[in-house]
Structure formats: C-alpha cells, structure tokens
Design a protein around this motif. Structure first.
Motif, PDB file in Angstrom:
ATOM      1  N   ILE A 202      59.609  46.642  63.690  1.00  0.00           N
ATOM      2  CA  ILE A 202      59.470  45.454  62.837  1.00  0.00           C
ATOM      3  C   ILE A 202      60.271  45.706  61.570  1.00  0.00           C
ATOM      4  CG2 ILE A 202      57.834  43.998  61.587  1.00  0.00           C
ATOM      5  CD1 ILE A 202      56.171  44.237  63.846  1.00  0.00           C
ATOM      6  N   LEU A 203      61.152  44.790  61.268  1.00  0.00           N
ATOM      7  CA  LEU A 203      62.044  44.984  60.130  1.00  0.00           C
ATOM      8  C   LEU A 203      61.796  43.929  59.069  1.00  0.00           C
ATOM      9  CD1 LEU A 203      65.273  45.701  62.222  1.00  0.00           C
ATOM     10  CD2 LEU A 203      63.675  47.347  61.239  1.00  0.00           C
TER      11      LEU A 203
ATOM     12  N   GLY B 158      62.144  40.833  56.995  1.00  0.00           N
ATOM     13  CA  GLY B 158      62.676  39.528  57.394  1.00  0.00           C
ATOM     14  C   GLY B 158      62.107  39.042  58.720  1.00  0.00           C
ATOM     15  N   ASP B 159      61.528  39.963  59.513  1.00  0.00           N
ATOM     16  CA  ASP B 159      60.905  39.551  60.780  1.00  0.00           C
ATOM     17  C   ASP B 159      59.578  38.843  60.506  1.00  0.00           C
ATOM     18  OD1 ASP B 159      62.956  40.902  61.990  1.00  0.00           O
ATOM     19  OD2 ASP B 159      61.717  42.527  62.800  1.00  0.00           O
ATOM     20  N   THR B 160      59.168  37.992  61.439  1.00  0.00           N
ATOM     21  CA  THR B 160      57.822  37.415  61.353  1.00  0.00           C
ATOM     22  C   THR B 160      56.809  38.507  61.684  1.00  0.00           C
ATOM     23  OG1 THR B 160      58.637  35.244  61.958  1.00  0.00           O
ATOM     24  CG2 THR B 160      56.286  35.638  62.317  1.00  0.00           C
ATOM     25  N   ALA B 161      55.790  38.649  60.849  1.00  0.00           N
ATOM     26  CA  ALA B 161      54.751  39.656  61.103  1.00  0.00           C
ATOM     27  C   ALA B 161      54.000  39.256  62.373  1.00  0.00           C
ATOM     28  CB  ALA B 161      53.796  39.715  59.914  1.00  0.00           C
ATOM     29  N   PRO B 162      53.914  40.136  63.362  1.00  0.00           N
ATOM     30  CA  PRO B 162      53.246  39.763  64.609  1.00  0.00           C
ATOM     31  C   PRO B 162      51.787  39.371  64.382  1.00  0.00           C
ATOM     32  CG  PRO B 162      54.433  41.834  64.863  1.00  0.00           C
ATOM     33  CD  PRO B 162      54.465  41.500  63.403  1.00  0.00           C
TER      34      PRO B 162
ATOM     35  N   TYR C  59      53.008  47.218  65.380  1.00  0.00           N
ATOM     36  CA  TYR C  59      53.612  47.363  64.048  1.00  0.00           C
ATOM     37  C   TYR C  59      54.297  48.724  63.868  1.00  0.00           C
ATOM     38  CZ  TYR C  59      51.822  43.023  62.002  1.00  0.00           C
ATOM     39  OH  TYR C  59      51.596  41.698  61.687  1.00  0.00           O
TER      40      TYR C  59
ATOM     41  N   LYS D 145      56.667  36.244  56.857  1.00  0.00           N
ATOM     42  CA  LYS D 145      57.759  37.196  57.088  1.00  0.00           C
ATOM     43  C   LYS D 145      57.448  38.514  56.371  1.00  0.00           C
ATOM     44  CE  LYS D 145      60.987  34.150  58.705  1.00  0.00           C
ATOM     45  NZ  LYS D 145      60.889  33.814  60.077  1.00  0.00           N
TER      46      LYS D 145
ATOM     47  N   LYS E 106      58.254  47.182  53.775  1.00  0.00           N
ATOM     48  CA  LYS E 106      57.695  48.112  54.756  1.00  0.00           C
ATOM     49  C   LYS E 106      57.825  49.500  54.141  1.00  0.00           C
ATOM     50  CE  LYS E 106      59.049  49.646  59.276  1.00  0.00           C
ATOM     51  NZ  LYS E 106      59.952  49.472  60.388  1.00  0.00           N
TER      52      LYS E 106
END
Ligand code: BEZ
Length: 211
Positions: free
Chosen positions: A3-4, A6-10, A108, A132, A136
């Motif tokens: 998970i980077l 800018g990604d949507t948080a799962p 995650y 988003k 991290k």
C-alpha cells in the motif's frame, strides 16, 4: 501488493474493543490514524497506547479518528486495557482492533516476514477524508514511536489540503511554510495577500496561514 501513499486505504470489518468496526463507514469523511503494534502485554506497546490515549483531545481537535490493531484476540485486548490504565494513568479511549488471523495486517503489509513471520511491526497509516493514504511510517518492534511526530505530520497534511502550502525541514506548528510550486505567483497574490519572501522562484516562504 504494497500500500503506497495515494492509494485508497483498503476497507475491512473487524471486532474491536468498541464493537465491530467497518473501517470505511467508521472513518466517514474524517481523517484517521490506523496503527499496528506487535503484541499485547508487551512493554513498548503499553507505553504507546497510553500516550496515544492522552493525545485524544489533540486528535479530536484535528478531526482525526485513531484506531490501533494487533493480531491478538479481542479477549486479550480487553484484559490488557486494565494494565494500560494502571501503568500509564490513562484509560484506552479509542478502538483497539483484533485481527487474530492477521488478515488486515497482511492487507496493509504490517507483517514483515524477515522481522517476524506472524507479528505486526509498528506501522502507522494516516488516511485522509478521501480515504487515501497520506502517510505511511514503519518502525521495528523494539522502538516506540513518536506520536507527537504523527500529530506534526497531520498538521502539515491539513495545511497542504486547506492552503496549498508545504512545510520545510523540521517545521513545527506556527512556523513559516512554503507555497507549493503548483501555485503561480499570480494565484499566490490572492491566496497570500500579505506577501511572501522569494528566496528562489521555487522557494517562496510565507507565514503559516490561519485555520
Ligand atoms: C514490545 O514491547 O512490544 C517489544 C519490546 C522489545 C522487542 C519487541 C517488542
């Protein structure tokens, strides 16, 4: 897949010390901090959770919901909560998620197999109202995190979201900030009518905007 930023948080649903949590519904347009700790009834984790509970008013001021997570079962979370209050002087006041199968931890990337095959490292995710990932951070199990730093980054992220400013090295709340390069001087005149100091065309220093 990692998970980077800018990604949507799962999304996920897990049991917590405050009942079942469906993550996306729970955060519901707020900022969120989701952080993992390796194991209940361990010394560093006990201090981190106590300190984070003390910071609750600071998180609330910033509209941030905090959630902790480990691969311990919910019964252990409930038993440990008393120790946190007894030793740290603050009762846990945010949900502690129980992920005994490690499903969310794996989703995650909180488990780093070369550090430990089953336990989570100390991950911190800051998630924005758009769901988003904004930040991290990963620490090893033996190093307690600096949650004042988490607050500092949230202040920076919220300033960027509201005012299109970035924050320089070692910035602390209240200090001068930087106009982001995507704002033209023309637009900056409207946004920052009191002016700015231009050290270079790409380095424009301005007083921290209010609000
Ligand atoms: C802990 O308190 O969580 C811890 C301390 C030392 C090594 C690993 C974990």
């Amino acid at each position: 897949m990692a998970i980077l930023i800018g990604d949507t948080a799962p999304d996920f649903t897990l049991e917590s010390t405050e009942g079942n949590i469906h993550f996306h519904d729970y955060i519901d347009g707020s900022w969120a901090v989701l952080f993992s700790h390796p194991r209940n009834f361990t010394p560093v984790c006990t201090t981190e959770l106590g300190f984070t509970a003390k910071l609750k008013p600071e998180f609330e001021k910033r509209g941030v919901k905090v959630l902790g997570l480990s691969v311990d079962p919910i019964e252990d979370h409930r038993r440990w909560v008393g120790d946190i209050e007894e030793t740290q002087g603050t009762a846990l006041n945010f949900p502690l998620l129980a992920d005994p199968k490690g499903e969310v931890a794996r989703l995650y990337d909180m488990i780093h197999p070369n550090a430990d095959n089953t336990l989570t490292v100390r991950s911190v995710f800051v998630i924005g109202p758009d769901k988003k990932v904004k930040l991290k951070i990963e620490y090893p199990a033996s190093t307690g995190r600096n949650f004042n730093e988490v607050l500092r980054v949230i202040d920076s992220l919220q300033l960027t979201a509201r005012h299109q400013v970035a924050t320089p090295v070692n910035w602390e709340n209240g200090e001068d900030v930087i106009i982001v390069p995507s704002v033209s001087n023309e637009d900056a005149k409207t946004k920052f009518p009191e002016g700015w100091k231009e050290l270079k065309p790409y380095l424009r220093i301005v007083a921290q905007p209010k609000g």
